[in-house]
Design an enzyme around this catalytic site. Structure first.
Site, PDB file in Angstrom:
ATOM      1  N   GLY A 179       4.117   4.301  -6.322  1.00  0.00           N
ATOM      2  CA  GLY A 179       4.524   3.881  -4.944  1.00  0.00           C
ATOM      3  C   GLY A 179       3.371   3.968  -4.003  1.00  0.00           C
ATOM      4  N   LYS A 180       3.062   3.011  -2.997  1.00  0.00           N
ATOM      5  CA  LYS A 180       2.181   3.377  -2.096  1.00  0.00           C
ATOM      6  C   LYS A 180       2.844   4.010  -0.850  1.00  0.00           C
ATOM      7  CE  LYS A 180      -1.244   0.132  -0.181  1.00  0.00           C
ATOM      8  NZ  LYS A 180      -2.494   0.780  -0.628  1.00  0.00           N
ATOM      9  N   ILE A 181       2.616   5.169  -0.981  1.00  0.00           N
ATOM     10  CA  ILE A 181       3.239   6.455  -0.121  1.00  0.00           C
ATOM     11  C   ILE A 181       2.358   7.237   0.959  1.00  0.00           C
ATOM     12  CG2 ILE A 181       4.795   8.478  -0.508  1.00  0.00           C
ATOM     13  CD1 ILE A 181       5.449   7.261  -3.243  1.00  0.00           C
ATOM     14  N   TYR A 229      -1.845   9.660   0.482  1.00  0.00           N
ATOM     15  CA  TYR A 229      -3.176   9.151   0.942  1.00  0.00           C
ATOM     16  C   TYR A 229      -4.095  10.062   1.258  1.00  0.00           C
ATOM     17  CZ  TYR A 229      -2.729   4.380  -0.638  1.00  0.00           C
ATOM     18  OH  TYR A 229      -2.527   3.416  -1.544  1.00  0.00           O
TER      19      TYR A 229
END
Ligand code: PPE
Length: 310
Positions: A158-160, A164
C-alpha cells in the site's frame, strides 16, 4: 519542491488552489491514515499528451485503501476522469499528479469510524526528482541506518501516508550526510528499495531487483523497467541480495514515477562500475523516455491520451 497550480480537485469538484485547504484537526494529519499516488503525465514528440499507466495507478490507490480498510467514495472511473480534468484545468500538457484519500476532521481518536473519507487531486510541474545532474551523471547513495519496516508492520503493497515517516527520516539522514538518496535494507538485512524508488542493479549483463513479495512498494515504474528489459532481450532476476552485491555491481539505477530512471554512481563512497551511468541502464532509460516522451510505438497500453481544451 514548491508547488503552485490554478486548480485542485477536492471531493468531486475543481476548486481554486488557495481554497483547497483542510482543518488542522484533519484525522490523517495526526495519524497518517490515508493513501496516495504519484502519477506522471508526459507530452510525446508528436504533441500527444498522455498519463502514464493511469489505470494501474488508480487501481493501486484503491488497493491501498482496501489494504487499510478505507472506502473511497468514488469509483475508479471517477478518479481516472478527475486526474485528467485536473491536468486540463491547470493547462498541463505534462506534469505530476498527486491523488490522496484521507479522513476528515469530524472526530479525533484512533478509531473515528464515521469520519468522512475525502479525496484530493493536485497537479504540478515536477522536473528531475533527483536533479538534472543526477539524471545525467548518476547520484550518490548511502545505505540507511534505518530499516524498511517488517512486512507485518508496514503494509508494503500500500502507498499509505503514515508509512512514509520511515522514508522521510531515511531521506533526511542521507541528505544531511551529503548523499542524494538512502538505500534501505529490510529487517533481515536484504536490500529492499530507496525512500521513494525501487532499485535495480546490473552484473554481467543481468538486471536484478528485489522480489515483489518483499518489503517493497510494487512500483509501476519497476514493472515497466522489467518489461522494457525483457523487450530488449536482457535477462532479469527478481531475488534477494545484500549490500555487498551492490558494492560490486557493474551498474545501479533507481526508478519511480517521480525519479523516472535515475542512475547511481556511488554507494557508501564506493564507486559503482566506472562511476558513471552504465550501458544497460542507458538502454533501459532510453527506451523508457522514448515511450513516454519520444516516438517509440511500443506499449501503447501504458498511455492514457488526453487533450488540453482549446
Ligand atoms: N518505492 C517507494 C517507497 C515509493 O514511494 C515509490 C514511488 C516507488 C517505490 C516507485 O513506485 P512507482 O511510482 O509506482 O514506480 N514514490 C512516489 C513518491 C515520491 C515523492 O517524493 O512524493 C513517486 O515516485 O511518485
Amino acid at each position: 519542491m514548491a508547488v503552485k497550480a490554478d486548480k485542485i480537485w477536492l471531493d468531486g469538484e475543481l476548486v481554486d488552489f488557495e481554497k483547497a485547504t483542510v482543518h488542522v484537526l484533519t484525522h490523517t494529519l495526526h495519524y497518517g491514515f490515508g493513501v496516495f499516488e504519484g502519477i506522471r503525465a508526459y507530452r510525446r514528440a508528436d504533441g500527444e499528451s498522455h498519463v502514464f499507466r493511469l489505470e494501474e495507478h488508480v487501481r493501486r490507490l484503491f488497493d491501498s485503501a482496501h489494504i487499510i480498510g478505507m472506502e473511497i467514495p468514488f469509483s475508479r472511473g471517477d478518479l481516472i476522469e478527475a486526474c485528467v480534468s485536473t491536468l486540463q484545468a491547470n493547462g498541463l500538457g505534462e506534469g505530476y499528479l498527486r491523488p490522496i484519500a484521507f479522513l476528515g476532521s469530524e472526530a479525533m481518536g484512533l478509531g473515528a469510524l464515521n469520519n468522512r473519507v475525502r479525496v484530493a487531486i493536485a497537479a504540478w510541474t515536477w522536473g528531475a526528482y533527483l536533479g538534472d545532474e543526477g539524471m545525467s551523471k548518476g547520484i550518490r547513495c548511502k545505505i540507511s541506518s534505518f530499516n524498511r519496516l517488517h512486512v507485518n508492520v508496514n503494509l508494503a503493497k500500500g502507498k499509505i501516508c503514515g508509512q512514509y515517516v520511515n522514508s522521510v527520516i531515511a531521506k533526511r539522514e542521507a541528505l544531511a550526510a551529503g548523499y542524494d538518496e538512502a538505500i534501505m535494507l529490510d529487517v533481515n538485512g536484504y536490500v529492499s528499495e530507496c525512500t521513494g524508488e525501487n532499485l535495480f542493479f546490473v552484473r554481467d549483463g543481468r538486471v536484478i531487483t528485489a522480489p515483489y513479495g518483499g518489503s517493497i512498494l510494487g512500483g509501476i515504474t519497476r514493472d515497466s523497467c522489467l518489461q522494457i528489459a525483457r523487450d530488449l532481450g536482457v535477462v532479469v532476476e527478481e531475488r534477494l541480495f545484500t549490500r555487498d552485491e551492490l558494492y560490486t555491481a557493474d551498474e545501479i539505477f533507481l526508478c519511480g514515477t517521480a525519479a523516472e530512471v535515475t542512475p547511481v554512481r556511488e554507494v557508501d563512497d564506493r564507486m559503482i562500475g566506472p562511476g558513471r551511468p552504465g550501458e544497460v541502464t542507458a538502454m533501459i532509460s532510453k527506451r523508457f523516455f522514448s515511450i513516454v516522451k519520444g516516438d517509440e510505438p511500443g506499449h501503447p497500453e501504458w498511455r492514457h491520451a488526453y487533450r488540453l481544451p482549446g
